[in-house]
Design a protein around this motif. Sequence first.
Motif, PDB file in Angstrom:
ATOM      1  N   THR A  42      -4.696  16.419  56.824  1.00 29.43           N
ATOM      2  CA  THR A  42      -3.782  16.082  55.735  1.00 29.43           C
ATOM      3  C   THR A  42      -3.999  14.610  55.388  1.00 29.43           C
ATOM      4  OG1 THR A  42      -1.990  15.479  57.258  1.00 29.43           O
ATOM      5  CG2 THR A  42      -2.089  17.768  56.505  1.00 29.43           C
ATOM      6  N   ALA A  56      -1.727  18.355  51.511  1.00 27.25           N
ATOM      7  CA  ALA A  56      -1.753  19.253  52.665  1.00 27.25           C
ATOM      8  C   ALA A  56      -1.900  20.687  52.168  1.00 27.25           C
ATOM      9  CB  ALA A  56      -0.471  19.116  53.493  1.00 27.25           C
ATOM     10  N   ASP A 106      -9.590  23.032  53.956  1.00 24.40           N
ATOM     11  CA  ASP A 106      -8.618  22.289  54.753  1.00 24.40           C
ATOM     12  C   ASP A 106      -9.289  21.190  55.564  1.00 24.40           C
ATOM     13  OD1 ASP A 106      -6.303  23.672  54.001  1.00 24.40           O
ATOM     14  OD2 ASP A 106      -6.758  25.317  55.377  1.00 24.40           O
TER      15      ASP A 106
END
Length: 229
Positions: A66, A86, A110
Motif C-alpha cells: 500500500t 490500497a 497489488d
Amino acid sequence: MQHLSSVRMSALRLLWVPVLLCLTHAWLCHGACVEVDSDTEAVMGLGFKLGCISCKMRGEVPASATVDWWFMAKGESEFTHIYSYADMTGYIMDDRFDERLAWNGSKKTDDVQDGSIYILNVTFNDTGTYRCFFDRTLVFPNYEYRTNATKFISINVVGKATRGMASILSEIMMYVSIIGLQLWLVVEMVYCYRKIAAAGEEALRESEAEYLAITSESKDNCAGVTVAE
C-alpha cells in the motif's frame, strides 16, 4: 545410424529446457525495477508527477503493498495525509487536493513498486514537502515479512518552466541504469548459451559412445553365435 539419430534428437529436446529457462530469466530481467528520483519543480497551472519508486530487494518473491502520501505545505510544521492507495484503488484524503490527484504508479497489481501520483492544475499552495510511504508484505512459503520505505520530495512551484540540474542528473542516471541492465542481460545470455552448448556437446559425445559400445557388443555376440554354429 537411425538409433544414433534418435538419441541425438532426444538430447537436443532435453537442451530446450535450460534454453527456455534462460529466455524466461531474460524476459524477467527486461522488466527490472529502477529507482529514479522525482522532479522537484512544478509549473503553475500545469500537471506534475510526484515520482516515488520503491523496488523490492527480492524481485522473485510475491508481495503486496500500500502507498500513502503526506504533505507539509511551506510554512507549516506538520504533515497531512492527502492520498492513500490500497487494493488497486486510490483515495484522496485532503479537500485541498479534491479532484486534483490521480494514481500514476503500478497498474493492475497489488505488488506495487511505483507509487507515483499526478497533481492536476498545480497552484502555488502546492509548494512544500511531500512524504511517500510504502508498506509492503513479502509472502514466503511458510511466513510473511513486513517492510516499509519512506521517501521525501520537496516541491517548488514556479510561474515558468525551468529545467534544474537535479532533473538533468536524474534523467542521465536513469539512462545509465537502463544501459547497465541491458549489458548485464547480454552477458547473462552469452553465459547461458555457452553452458548449454557445452552440455549439448557432452550429451552427444556420451550418446555416441553408448551407441558404439552397444553396436560393438552386438557384433561380438553375433560373431560368437556364428563360430558356435
